[in-house]
Design an enzyme around this catalytic site. Structure first.
Site, mmCIF file in Angstrom:
data_model
loop_
_atom_site.group_PDB
_atom_site.id
_atom_site.type_symbol
_atom_site.label_atom_id
_atom_site.label_comp_id
_atom_site.label_asym_id
_atom_site.label_seq_id
_atom_site.Cartn_x
_atom_site.Cartn_y
_atom_site.Cartn_z
ATOM 1 N N GLY A 16 0.841 -1.204 0.000
ATOM 2 C CA GLY A 16 0.000 0.000 0.000
ATOM 3 C C GLY A 16 0.870 1.246 0.000
ATOM 4 O O GLY A 16 2.107 1.176 -0.005
ATOM 5 N N TYR A 48 -16.268 2.786 9.795
ATOM 6 C CA TYR A 48 -14.799 2.773 9.725
ATOM 7 C C TYR A 48 -14.222 3.139 11.098
ATOM 8 O O TYR A 48 -13.370 2.425 11.645
ATOM 9 C CB TYR A 48 -14.343 3.750 8.646
ATOM 10 C CG TYR A 48 -12.848 3.861 8.497
ATOM 11 C CD1 TYR A 48 -12.059 2.718 8.378
ATOM 12 C CD2 TYR A 48 -12.215 5.099 8.450
ATOM 13 C CE1 TYR A 48 -10.684 2.812 8.225
ATOM 14 C CE2 TYR A 48 -10.847 5.205 8.300
ATOM 15 C CZ TYR A 48 -10.087 4.062 8.190
ATOM 16 O OH TYR A 48 -8.734 4.168 8.045
#
Ligand code: UDP
Length: 337
Positions: free
Chosen positions: A10, A149
């Protein structure tokens, strides 16, 4: 030292891997390439101190093996990006909660140090900036997808801190505030890469809401420096630490700054939140970290100025455009351009 980085392909993971390899450490990356990419680590693959596994964090046996081989685990694998979260809430919750649980359980057997990434989203609608690590978390209703989240990451924090308290697993929890830099993709909604791309393409920059909401943008190099220093001191163990820059900018001013620094002819287009995300979407108006704790633990504060960050991000996208191969003539003809 031997580091396992989950989410290592990432944006942040690849920068961390690069720094660790530069200082002579061994790095193993685990990434399922859901939001990471091979491109991010292509330049590292020939390094014989690096290994990579493109697999899911739910692969219990592999995770157990990799954790066993590592001395330190940096857990960055997560579903991130507000757009992704709003569009795929099941994936967000499952990846974030199950992934962290798998890592902590595996690390606990041999008491390996785990640094786990949380997010400034956990402060939610708290308006009392700058945010201190012991502040209340003010989340919205469960019917509003965005908060899943923050809730999933808050649960990760509880779990990590409980492993420390109950089982003496050494953990460090870092709350990352809007991290930006080269290699970050705008695909999952992050504002800076989207603004820079639009400015370079000379199309309107889309500001959501009235643009008066503000953020603080931290250069990924400063984030990586903070993580390395936190892992290098025992004082961080069992702690929750904010990692971010404190230079606050409104999103509208950010759009203007990006246009100015890229010398673009783009204009600004205002898009209502309902259209940008989903009906009833809630944003947070300000998000500013207090980084006194980071400083007292490590002697470091993120400092890269916003102008320099914007220039680095635009240089990255300019170079990417140059490298992108032109479409073959036959294809151009067949679609009539
Ligand atoms: N935003 C925007 N245009 C975009 C993407 C994001 O105006 O193309 C806004 C978004 O609504 C938020 C801020 O920019 O107020 C930062 O968004 P991002 O998704 O980068 O991070 P967040 O801080 O919301 O997690």
């Amino acid at each position: 030292m031997r580091y396992l980085i989950t989410g290592g392909a990432g944006f942040i993971g690849s920068h961390l891997a690069e720094r660790l390899l530069l200082r002579g450490d061994h790095v193993v990356l685990l990434d399922n390439l859901s939001t990471g990419s091979v491109e991010n680590i292509r330049h590292l693959k020939s390094n014989d101190r690096m290994q990579h596994h493109f697999d899911n964090i739910e692969n219990r046996q592999l995770v157990a093996e990799l954790v066993d081989d590592a001395e330190v685990i940096v857990h960055l694998a997560a579903a991130v990006g507000v757009k992704l979260i709003v569009e795929s809430p099941v994936r967000t919750i499952e990846t974030n909660v199950n992934g962290t649980q798998m890592i902590l359980e595996a690390a606990c057997k041999k008491r390996k140090l785990v640094l786990t990434a949380s997010t400034s989203e956990v402060y939610g609608k708290n308006t009392n900036v700058p945010f201190h690590e012991d502040a209340d978390l003010v989340l919205g209703a469960t019917t509003k997808g965005r908060w899943s989240y923050a809730a999933s990451k808050a649960l990760d924090e509880f779990l990590a801190l409980s492993y420390w308290k109950e089982k003496k697993l050494p953990v460090i929890v870092v709350r990352l505030f809007n991290t930006v830099g080269p290699r970050q993709t705008g695909r999952y909604g992050m504002v800076l890469p989207n603004f820079v791309k639009s400015a370079l393409d000379r199309v309107p920059l889309q500001v959501y809401g009235n643009g008066k909401q503000s953020r603080c943008f931290c250069d990924v190099r400063d984030t990586v420096e903070s993580l390395l220093r936190l892992m290098d001191t025992d004082k961080s163990i069992g702690e929750v630490v904010n990692v971010g820059n404190t230079e606050e900018v409104s999103i509208e001013a950010l759009a203007q700054l990006v246009i100015q620094r890229t010398a673009s002819s783009s204009t600004i287009q205002y898009i209502p939140y309902d259209k940008a995300y989903e009906p009833g979407f809630e944003d947070m108006m300000r998000r500013v970290p207090c980084v006194d704790k980071l400083h007292s633990l490590t002697g470091f504060r993120p400092h890269t100025p916003l102008n320099e960050i914007i220039d680095r991000v635009s240089a990255f996208f300019r170079e990417k455009t140059v490298r992108r191969p032109a479409p073959p003539a036959t294809l151009a003809t067949s679609i009539g351009v």
